[in-house]
Design a protein around this motif. Sequence first.
Motif, PDB file in Angstrom:
ATOM      1  N   LEU A   5       0.828  -1.211   0.000  1.00 39.70           N
ATOM      2  CA  LEU A   5       0.000   0.000   0.000  1.00 39.70           C
ATOM      3  C   LEU A   5       0.862   1.261   0.000  1.00 39.70           C
ATOM      4  CD1 LEU A   5      -2.695   1.590   0.348  1.00 39.70           C
ATOM      5  CD2 LEU A   5      -2.490   1.175   2.817  1.00 39.70           C
ATOM      6  N   LYS A  14      -2.456   9.862   6.963  1.00 40.86           N
ATOM      7  CA  LYS A  14      -2.494   8.681   6.096  1.00 40.86           C
ATOM      8  C   LYS A  14      -1.463   7.637   6.525  1.00 40.86           C
ATOM      9  CE  LYS A  14      -4.335  11.005   2.002  1.00 40.86           C
ATOM     10  NZ  LYS A  14      -4.008  11.524   0.670  1.00 40.86           N
ATOM     11  N   LYS A  17      -3.083   5.644   9.158  1.00 40.08           N
ATOM     12  CA  LYS A  17      -4.101   4.770   8.554  1.00 40.08           C
ATOM     13  C   LYS A  17      -3.463   3.592   7.829  1.00 40.08           C
ATOM     14  CE  LYS A  17      -8.644   5.675   7.830  1.00 40.08           C
ATOM     15  NZ  LYS A  17      -9.407   6.836   8.273  1.00 40.08           N
ATOM     16  N   ALA A  18      -2.408   3.874   7.069  1.00 40.99           N
ATOM     17  CA  ALA A  18      -1.775   2.829   6.257  1.00 40.99           C
ATOM     18  C   ALA A  18      -1.230   1.720   7.154  1.00 40.99           C
ATOM     19  CB  ALA A  18      -0.665   3.430   5.398  1.00 40.99           C
ATOM     20  N   ASP A  29       5.881   6.934   0.337  1.00 42.67           N
ATOM     21  CA  ASP A  29       6.280   7.548  -0.932  1.00 42.67           C
ATOM     22  C   ASP A  29       6.902   8.920  -0.734  1.00 42.67           C
ATOM     23  OD1 ASP A  29       6.614   7.869  -3.653  1.00 42.67           O
ATOM     24  OD2 ASP A  29       4.604   8.723  -3.952  1.00 42.67           O
ATOM     25  N   SER A  33       3.870  11.324  -5.271  1.00 39.48           N
ATOM     26  CA  SER A  33       2.732  11.860  -4.518  1.00 39.48           C
ATOM     27  C   SER A  33       3.155  13.025  -3.627  1.00 39.48           C
ATOM     28  CB  SER A  33       2.062  10.760  -3.687  1.00 39.48           C
ATOM     29  OG  SER A  33       2.901  10.351  -2.629  1.00 39.48           O
ATOM     30  N   ARG A  64       9.638   4.552  -1.125  1.00 36.70           N
ATOM     31  CA  ARG A  64       9.902   4.870  -2.530  1.00 36.70           C
ATOM     32  C   ARG A  64      10.668   6.171  -2.580  1.00 36.70           C
ATOM     33  NH1 ARG A  64       5.745   5.397  -7.601  1.00 36.70           N
ATOM     34  NH2 ARG A  64       4.993   7.234  -6.433  1.00 36.70           N
ATOM     35  N   VAL A 198      -0.507  -0.448  -9.821  1.00 36.47           N
ATOM     36  CA  VAL A 198      -1.667   0.098  -9.117  1.00 36.47           C
ATOM     37  C   VAL A 198      -2.880   0.227 -10.039  1.00 36.47           C
ATOM     38  CG1 VAL A 198      -0.250   1.425  -7.505  1.00 36.47           C
ATOM     39  CG2 VAL A 198      -1.017   2.501  -9.631  1.00 36.47           C
ATOM     40  N   PHE A 202      -9.954   4.050  -7.605  1.00 40.71           N
ATOM     41  CA  PHE A 202     -10.144   3.252  -6.390  1.00 40.71           C
ATOM     42  C   PHE A 202     -11.592   3.101  -5.952  1.00 40.71           C
ATOM     43  CE2 PHE A 202      -9.091   7.578  -5.092  1.00 40.71           C
ATOM     44  CZ  PHE A 202     -10.077   7.861  -4.174  1.00 40.71           C
ATOM     45  N   ILE A 226      -3.308   1.849  -3.812  1.00 36.84           N
ATOM     46  CA  ILE A 226      -3.166   3.280  -3.501  1.00 36.84           C
ATOM     47  C   ILE A 226      -4.174   3.722  -2.445  1.00 36.84           C
ATOM     48  CG2 ILE A 226      -2.189   4.032  -5.707  1.00 36.84           C
ATOM     49  CD1 ILE A 226      -5.337   4.992  -6.072  1.00 36.84           C
TER      50      ILE A 226
HETATM   51  N1  COA Z   1      -2.962   5.359   2.787  1.00 41.89           N
HETATM   52  C1  COA Z   1      -3.511   5.643   3.996  1.00 41.89           C
HETATM   53  N2  COA Z   1      -4.695   6.224   4.162  1.00 41.89           N
HETATM   54  C2  COA Z   1      -5.365   6.560   3.048  1.00 41.89           C
HETATM   55  C3  COA Z   1      -4.864   6.306   1.767  1.00 41.89           C
HETATM   56  C4  COA Z   1      -3.607   5.686   1.660  1.00 41.89           C
HETATM   57  N3  COA Z   1      -3.057   5.402   0.471  1.00 41.89           N
HETATM   58  N4  COA Z   1      -5.764   6.718   0.856  1.00 41.89           N
HETATM   59  C5  COA Z   1      -6.802   7.219   1.561  1.00 41.89           C
HETATM   60  N5  COA Z   1      -6.560   7.121   2.869  1.00 41.89           N
HETATM   61  C6  COA Z   1      -7.451   7.539   3.968  1.00 41.89           C
HETATM   62  C7  COA Z   1      -7.908   8.971   3.814  1.00 41.89           C
HETATM   63  O1  COA Z   1      -6.988   9.848   4.430  1.00 41.89           O
HETATM   64  C8  COA Z   1      -9.231   8.945   4.514  1.00 41.89           C
HETATM   65  O2  COA Z   1      -9.005   8.984   5.904  1.00 41.89           O
HETATM   66  P1  COA Z   1      -9.838   9.969   6.852  1.00 41.89           P
HETATM   67  O3  COA Z   1     -11.264   9.599   6.639  1.00 41.89           O
HETATM   68  O4  COA Z   1      -9.318   9.663   8.219  1.00 41.89           O
HETATM   69  O5  COA Z   1      -9.523  11.344   6.396  1.00 41.89           O
HETATM   70  C9  COA Z   1      -9.760   7.556   4.208  1.00 41.89           C
HETATM   71  O6  COA Z   1      -8.620   6.760   3.885  1.00 41.89           O
HETATM   72  C10 COA Z   1     -10.730   7.529   3.056  1.00 41.89           C
HETATM   73  O7  COA Z   1     -10.138   8.130   1.949  1.00 41.89           O
HETATM   74  P2  COA Z   1     -11.011   8.675   0.743  1.00 41.89           P
HETATM   75  O8  COA Z   1     -11.858   9.821   1.206  1.00 41.89           O
HETATM   76  O9  COA Z   1     -11.726   7.532   0.143  1.00 41.89           O
HETATM   77  O10 COA Z   1      -9.944   9.185  -0.294  1.00 41.89           O
HETATM   78  P3  COA Z   1      -9.112  10.563  -0.243  1.00 41.89           P
HETATM   79  O11 COA Z   1      -9.766  11.556  -1.127  1.00 41.89           O
HETATM   80  O12 COA Z   1      -8.834  10.960   1.160  1.00 41.89           O
HETATM   81  O13 COA Z   1      -7.722  10.113  -0.881  1.00 41.89           O
HETATM   82  C11 COA Z   1      -6.152   9.684  -2.603  1.00 41.89           C
HETATM   83  C12 COA Z   1      -7.636   9.710  -2.229  1.00 41.89           C
HETATM   84  C13 COA Z   1      -6.011   9.131  -3.991  1.00 41.89           C
HETATM   85  C14 COA Z   1      -5.601  11.109  -2.541  1.00 41.89           C
HETATM   86  C15 COA Z   1      -5.427   8.771  -1.586  1.00 41.89           C
HETATM   87  O14 COA Z   1      -6.012   7.499  -1.674  1.00 41.89           O
HETATM   88  C16 COA Z   1      -3.939   8.662  -1.690  1.00 41.89           C
HETATM   89  O15 COA Z   1      -3.222   9.568  -1.254  1.00 41.89           O
HETATM   90  N6  COA Z   1      -3.425   7.530  -2.229  1.00 41.89           N
HETATM   91  C17 COA Z   1      -2.029   7.262  -2.324  1.00 41.89           C
HETATM   92  C18 COA Z   1      -1.403   8.057  -3.433  1.00 41.89           C
HETATM   93  C19 COA Z   1       0.024   7.658  -3.682  1.00 41.89           C
HETATM   94  O16 COA Z   1       0.776   7.334  -2.784  1.00 41.89           O
HETATM   95  N7  COA Z   1       0.432   7.671  -4.963  1.00 41.89           N
HETATM   96  C20 COA Z   1       1.730   7.249  -5.363  1.00 41.89           C
HETATM   97  C21 COA Z   1       1.741   5.869  -5.933  1.00 41.89           C
HETATM   98  S1  COA Z   1       0.853   5.705  -7.443  1.00 41.89           S
END
Ligand code: COA
Length: 290
Positions: A5, A14, A17-18, A29, A33, A64, A198, A202, A226
Amino acid sequence: MRSLLFVPGDSERKLEKAFSSAADVVIVDLEDSVALDGKARARQIAGEFLLARGTVPGPKVYVRINELASGMSEADLGAMLPAAPAGVMLPKAGGGADVERLSAMLRVQEAIAGRPDCATAIIPIITETGVGVFSAGTYAGSSTRLAGLTWGAEDLSAAIGARSTRDDSGLFTDVFRLARALTLLGASAADTAAIDTVYPNFRDAAGFAAECRDAERDGFVAKMAIHPDQVPVINAAFTPSAEAVQEARSVVDAFTAAGNAGVINLDGRMFDRPHLRRAQRLLARAGKAG
Ligand code: COA
Ligand code: MG
């Protein structure tokens, strides 16, 4: 390792959460991002978060870093190695020589951080550039650190000037299917794990589940995520089912009972050595998945 993840390194929320997800690996990362003017902040936030977390049960940590040509890789490693990550993911890799270069850099950073030599594994993303795609077969013997190969479609689309990676029905177009296939073959050539890319959309749970099934069928043993919602779907898809394990066990047992013959008849179907190897691989994977 089934699920990896991604989490942006500059978001403490995040990161929390992760690491509370069921991912086998969390990839912190520092690259795409994180905005260019936020790199130093991300290193600091992620470094402090990981140090404070210490060694607790839960997902393994990969970082990363920024690509070797960015001039930022050294600073990324310097900031993260004190937190003792299990591995480093190398974006925009251009072949086995890049893994060798990163391995040499890691050796220095491991010494500075007081880590054992070769404590840090490497997973390169091998298809993000044209050169990368053409170098997919060059990873064998690059480093004992090599823990898998993965691929990326988004950066490759930018590199070649494609407007989309998928056609109107959602399937990858030719160049990306080629990159995916070369990752499977490159991983086999280097005797390492093939890890699928990925799925950015999502909210599309059905499309994601189908892509996981296809990946497992084709030989990938893991997939990157992601979003936390994708993790349980990946874990389920890449954990061999009870039926698959039973079938593999009966193939292995039948070969043993036949005194390790070259070919056997099992319930009216032919099984020869490749089938045995496939069954053994599945059992090994099931053992690792617990
Ligand atoms: N890791 C940990 N937590 C994450 C997460 C991730 N990759 N993606 C979402 N969450 C969390 C959010 O912060 C949110 O938590 P909260 O309710 O406590 O605020 C919850 O999960 C639900 O998220 P959601 O509302 O569905 O999405 P979002 O708009 O907050 O985030 C992204 C969408 C795409 C911005 C997000 O998923 C993200 O940052 N992904 C990783 C991106 C990345 O690393 N890219 C590089 C590799 S391709
Ligand atoms: Mg990228």
